[in-house]
Design an enzyme around this catalytic site. Structure first.
Site, short mmCIF file in Angstrom:
data_model
loop_
_atom_site.label_atom_id
_atom_site.label_comp_id
_atom_site.label_asym_id
_atom_site.label_seq_id
_atom_site.Cartn_x
_atom_site.Cartn_y
_atom_site.Cartn_z
N VAL A 1 3.11 -4.13 -9.50
CA VAL A 1 2.04 -4.29 -8.98
C VAL A 1 0.94 -3.59 -7.57
O VAL A 1 0.91 -2.76 -7.57
CB VAL A 1 0.81 -5.28 -9.90
CG1 VAL A 1 -0.15 -4.67 -9.59
CG2 VAL A 1 1.48 -5.67 -10.99
N CYS A 2 1.81 -4.47 -6.63
CA CYS A 2 0.77 -4.06 -5.66
C CYS A 2 1.89 -2.52 -5.20
O CYS A 2 1.43 -2.26 -4.45
CB CYS A 2 2.35 -5.44 -4.45
SG CYS A 2 1.36 -6.47 -5.49
N THR A 3 3.04 -2.01 -5.68
CA THR A 3 3.70 -1.15 -5.06
C THR A 3 3.04 0.23 -5.70
O THR A 3 2.29 1.03 -4.62
CB THR A 3 4.57 -1.51 -5.92
OG1 THR A 3 6.27 -1.88 -5.04
CG2 THR A 3 5.58 0.55 -5.24
N MET B 1 -0.63 -0.47 -4.31
CA MET B 1 0.13 0.34 -2.29
C MET B 1 -0.07 2.50 -2.39
O MET B 1 -1.00 3.05 -1.57
CB MET B 1 1.05 0.15 -1.39
CG MET B 1 0.51 -1.51 -0.95
SD MET B 1 -0.50 -1.20 0.40
CE MET B 1 -0.82 -3.44 0.43
#
Length: 209
Positions: A44-46, A49
């Site tokens: 999810v973070c990828t 960002m």
């Protein structure tokens, strides 16, 4: 530490993938979209960002600087950014704060023990050029942020500051705004020469587009 809307965003110094940063000095006279994510090299973070990098022009047009954070090191950020750029087809340039000792995450109340003792939840702080916190949002680790909403609330805050108005539910740029009840009709006539519609004595709408 609990931070509230209207508080001055605490200053700090730390490393990023670009080198050291002093927050208030770096922010300058820009708005800041300060957001945390749980960990590098996570799915999810990828995407988040990558989406922030893809929207670089939209943030710049609003005089907004994105600033990320996770409880990883600057070296880990540098390695991970290669994956972000590759999988999300972008070029991430904004700084990501290194916070392996959790000092900034704790300062901004990003560690929620029921989620994790060591990873930050998905916090959002919109900070104005006076370093005041203007909006906060917190998402659980499993839910990615809605970046259309983040841009929308920045537009709403900036429009409110410029015209001394409030924005109704689901407002977007170009739609009617609300004249606050604290502005009486005689002052409103000066501020809004285009006129307004009175739906109730406390509910007046106008357009400032």
């Amino acid at each position: 530490m609990t931070l509230h809307i209207g508080d001055i965003a605490p200053d700090f110094q730390t490393e990023t993938q670009h080198g050291p940063i002093s927050f208030h000095k770096w922010a300058g006279d820009s708005w800041v979209f300060f957001f945390s994510h749980p960990a590098d090299f996570t799915p999810v973070c990828t995407t988040e960002m990558g989406r922030t990098a893809q929207l670089a022009g939209d943030f710049a047009a609003r005089n907004v600087k994105p600033l990320g954070l996770s409880t990883d090191t600057a070296d880990e950020h540098r390695k991970w950014i290669e994956d972000v750029n590759d999988t999300q087809h972008t070029d991430l340039q904004f700084p990501i704060l290194a916070d392996a000792d959790l000092s900034i995450a704790r300062l901004y109340d990003m560690i929620h023990p029921q989620q994790s003792e060591t990873a930050a939840v998905r916090s959002v702080f919109i900070i104005d050029p006076d370093k005041k916190i203007r909006l906060t949002m917190t998402y659980p680790m499993s839910v990615g942020r809605n970046f259309a909403e983040i841009l929308r609330v920045i537009d709403a805050l900036q429009t409110s500051d410029k015209f001394r108005i409030a924005t109704p539910a689901d407002w977007e740029v170009g739609k009617d705004v609300i004249i606050p009840p604290s502005i009486k009709d005689d002052e409103a006539a000066t501020l809004f020469p285009q006129g307004w519609t009175t739906l109730r004595p406390y509910l007046r709408t106008t357009n400032v587009a």
